[in-house]
Design a protein around this motif. Structure first.
Motif, PDB file in Angstrom:
ATOM      1  N   LEU A  11       6.435  17.636  -1.964  1.00 17.62           N
ATOM      2  CA  LEU A  11       7.400  17.056  -2.882  1.00 17.62           C
ATOM      3  C   LEU A  11       7.767  18.069  -3.966  1.00 17.62           C
ATOM      4  CD1 LEU A  11       8.808  14.396  -3.391  1.00 17.62           C
ATOM      5  CD2 LEU A  11       6.826  13.634  -4.698  1.00 17.62           C
ATOM      6  N   TRP A  12       6.745  18.681  -4.503  1.00 18.16           N
ATOM      7  CA  TRP A  12       6.897  19.648  -5.592  1.00 18.16           C
ATOM      8  C   TRP A  12       7.789  20.818  -5.162  1.00 18.16           C
ATOM      9  CZ3 TRP A  12       5.565  20.231 -10.637  1.00 18.16           C
ATOM     10  CH2 TRP A  12       5.485  21.529 -11.156  1.00 18.16           C
ATOM     11  N   GLU A  31       0.848  -1.194   0.000  1.00 20.17           N
ATOM     12  CA  GLU A  31       0.000   0.000   0.000  1.00 20.17           C
ATOM     13  C   GLU A  31       0.887   1.248   0.000  1.00 20.17           C
ATOM     14  OE1 GLU A  31      -3.356   2.061  -0.318  1.00 20.17           O
ATOM     15  OE2 GLU A  31      -3.206  -0.135  -0.387  1.00 20.17           O
ATOM     16  N   THR A  32       0.648   2.117  -0.956  1.00 17.62           N
ATOM     17  CA  THR A  32       1.438   3.338  -0.961  1.00 17.62           C
ATOM     18  C   THR A  32       0.735   4.369  -0.109  1.00 17.62           C
ATOM     19  OG1 THR A  32       1.695   2.826  -3.275  1.00 17.62           O
ATOM     20  CG2 THR A  32       2.681   4.874  -2.524  1.00 17.62           C
ATOM     21  N   ASP A  84      -0.525   7.953   1.130  1.00 13.45           N
ATOM     22  CA  ASP A  84      -0.836   9.134   0.327  1.00 13.45           C
ATOM     23  C   ASP A  84       0.352  10.070   0.312  1.00 13.45           C
ATOM     24  OD1 ASP A  84      -3.183   8.505  -0.691  1.00 13.45           O
ATOM     25  OD2 ASP A  84      -4.414   9.507   0.851  1.00 13.45           O
ATOM     26  N   ILE A  85       0.656  10.548  -0.859  1.00 13.15           N
ATOM     27  CA  ILE A  85       1.843  11.373  -0.986  1.00 13.15           C
ATOM     28  C   ILE A  85       1.453  12.835  -0.960  1.00 13.15           C
ATOM     29  CG2 ILE A  85       3.751  11.956  -2.536  1.00 13.15           C
ATOM     30  CD1 ILE A  85       3.086   8.985  -3.648  1.00 13.15           C
ATOM     31  N   SER A  92      10.079  20.913  -3.141  1.00 16.95           N
ATOM     32  CA  SER A  92      11.474  20.602  -2.835  1.00 16.95           C
ATOM     33  C   SER A  92      12.387  20.846  -4.033  1.00 16.95           C
ATOM     34  CB  SER A  92      11.602  19.155  -2.355  1.00 16.95           C
ATOM     35  OG  SER A  92      11.299  18.275  -3.409  1.00 16.95           O
ATOM     36  N   GLN A  93      11.802  21.099  -5.196  1.00 16.74           N
ATOM     37  CA  GLN A  93      12.630  21.362  -6.381  1.00 16.74           C
ATOM     38  C   GLN A  93      12.978  22.852  -6.469  1.00 16.74           C
ATOM     39  OE1 GLN A  93      13.614  19.294  -9.376  1.00 16.74           O
ATOM     40  NE2 GLN A  93      14.848  21.135  -9.571  1.00 16.74           N
ATOM     41  N   ASN A  94      14.261  23.113  -6.452  1.00 17.38           N
ATOM     42  CA  ASN A  94      14.715  24.489  -6.631  1.00 17.38           C
ATOM     43  C   ASN A  94      15.846  24.492  -7.628  1.00 17.38           C
ATOM     44  OD1 ASN A  94      13.220  26.282  -4.917  1.00 17.38           O
ATOM     45  ND2 ASN A  94      14.072  25.100  -3.213  1.00 17.38           N
ATOM     46  N   PHE A 120       1.870  15.776  -2.559  1.00 14.02           N
ATOM     47  CA  PHE A 120       2.439  16.261  -3.823  1.00 14.02           C
ATOM     48  C   PHE A 120       3.043  17.651  -3.663  1.00 14.02           C
ATOM     49  CE2 PHE A 120      -0.927  13.472  -5.959  1.00 14.02           C
ATOM     50  CZ  PHE A 120      -0.020  12.440  -6.169  1.00 14.02           C
ATOM     51  N   LYS A 121       2.341  18.477  -2.902  1.00 18.13           N
ATOM     52  CA  LYS A 121       2.790  19.866  -2.797  1.00 18.13           C
ATOM     53  C   LYS A 121       4.154  19.975  -2.132  1.00 18.13           C
ATOM     54  CE  LYS A 121      -1.453  22.365  -3.286  1.00 18.13           C
ATOM     55  NZ  LYS A 121      -2.439  23.288  -2.801  1.00 18.13           N
TER      56      LYS A 121
END
Lengths: 198, 176
Positions: free
Chosen positions: A11-12, A2-3, A5-6, A14-16, A8-9
């Protein structure tokens, strides 16, 4: 397995990426402006030189017959039409307003593409027609001084060259342009459809 | 400011009230615009290029910006339209869903989860990519509606569906 719930925000976010400094960016603006100017200048220069050369011939050799002069005018008109139309077609893009919403912007791009398609086809046809007609008229004076055979050969070769242009090169170029534009138009339409789907 | 007879008669404000200078916009929005471009392109270098292009347009258009619109919405419109415009450069445009390609390996410390997120987003349609990128960027749904040009209700439905799709993709991947 079972994954969980991620988020997303999270995770998103974290990209710089390193921010290019402002001076570099403005330098790019500068480079871009220069390259665009160079491109336009080069395209126009080659055709203008041709026209200048023809005018020089007119002035220097003083053609006697009106057909020659009309021929020259036609050839120059063909070149001028081509230069103007291509520049206009290119500058159409600057009319798309980037601050519109995506839906309006896609509409904008589609309208521009349709206009471009029209300009490029019509102009290419007129360019070839004017040029062929102009050359045929222009040659008349010089051919009239030749022997019959000489004149026939000269016109024959030119005629073949013109026919080749009209029936082979012209459709080929138009097809190439249309394929490029149609591909773009299809893609833009499909993006529009994505938005209109419920 | 001038005071005559005890009355304030001339209240001088800057000629362009509330107008953010470009440097400030650039500082505030760079990461945001970059991430939206990244969501669209799933290619680090291309996204950086696209973000720079977007700021060049912002810089050029800034004098025309009127304060009746929200500056964030305005910038996102420019950035996302520039994304859509990439269709003209299809040749250098990467195919969607290149699975965790080499290009990305050279990025520093990109978590596998984040790479997956980008990959799954890149499998969506162009406009879905824009919508979800804006949503993940925490743009208000009403703003997203204004950027994309859809009704708010429609936008809400779309966001919900896209999130479902993404969750589904993550689940499938986890089960594989």
């Amino acid at each position: 397995m079972e994954t969980p719930d991620i988020d997303f925000k999270e995770l998103w976010a974290s990209q710089n990426t390193e921010q290019p400094n402002l001076a570099d960016l403005l330098q790019r603006v500068d480079r871009y402006k220069k390259s665009r100017r160079r491109h336009t200048v080069l395209a126009n220069l080659s055709l203008s030189i041709t026209a200048a050369f023809i005018l020089f011939v007119w002035y220097y050799y003083q053609p006697q017959l009106v057909t020659t002069k009309v021929g020259i005018v036609f050839i120059i008109a063909a070149i001028a039409l081509y230069i103007i139309a291509i520049n206009k077609s290119r500058s159409l893009f600057r009319q798309a307003d980037e601050s519109n919403n995506n839906q309006q912007y896609l509409n904008n791009l589609l309208e521009i593409k349709a206009k471009q398609q029209f300009i490029e086809t019509t102009v290419l046809n007129s360019y070839f027609a004017l040029l062929s007609f102009g050359i045929a008229l222009y040659m008349y004076e010089y051919a009239s001084h030749m022997t019959m055979v000489g004149a026939a050969v000269t016109y024959g070769i030119t005629g073949i060259w013109i026919l080749l242009n009209w029936f082979y090169l012209r459709p080929l170029q138009i097809r190439k342009q249309q394929a490029r534009l149609n591909g773009l138009i299809d893609k833009l339409k499909s993006m529009q459809d994505q938005l209109n789907q419920e | 400011m001038m005071i005559k007879n005890g009355i304030l008669v001339n209240w001088t404000i800057s000629s362009q009230p509330n107008k953010m200078p470009f440097e400030e916009i650039y500082k505030t929005y760079w990461q945001k615009v970059f991430r939206v471009c990244m969501g669209y392109a799933n290619d680090y270098d291309l996204a950086k290029d696209m973000a720079q292009e977007a700021f060049i347009i912002v810089w050029q258009q800034l004098p025309k910006f009127r304060n009746e619109a929200d500056i964030g919405t305005w910038i996102y419109r420019i950035a996302t339209n520039n994304c859509l415009r990439q269709v003209e450069r299809q040749k250098r445009f990467p195919k969607a869903a290149l699975p965790l390609n080499l290009e990305e390996d050279k990025q520093v410390n990109v978590e596998p989860q984040l790479q997956l997120l980008y990959r799954f987003i890149s499998e969506l349609s162009e406009t879905e990519r824009i919508i979800i990128s804006l949503e993940l960027e925490n743009a208000k749904q009403s703003a997203i509606a204004q950027i994309v040009g859809l009704s708010e209700a429609n936008t809400r439905v779309k966001i919900h569906r896209i999130k479902e799709k993404l969750t589904q993709k993550f689940k499938e991947h986890g089960n594989a």
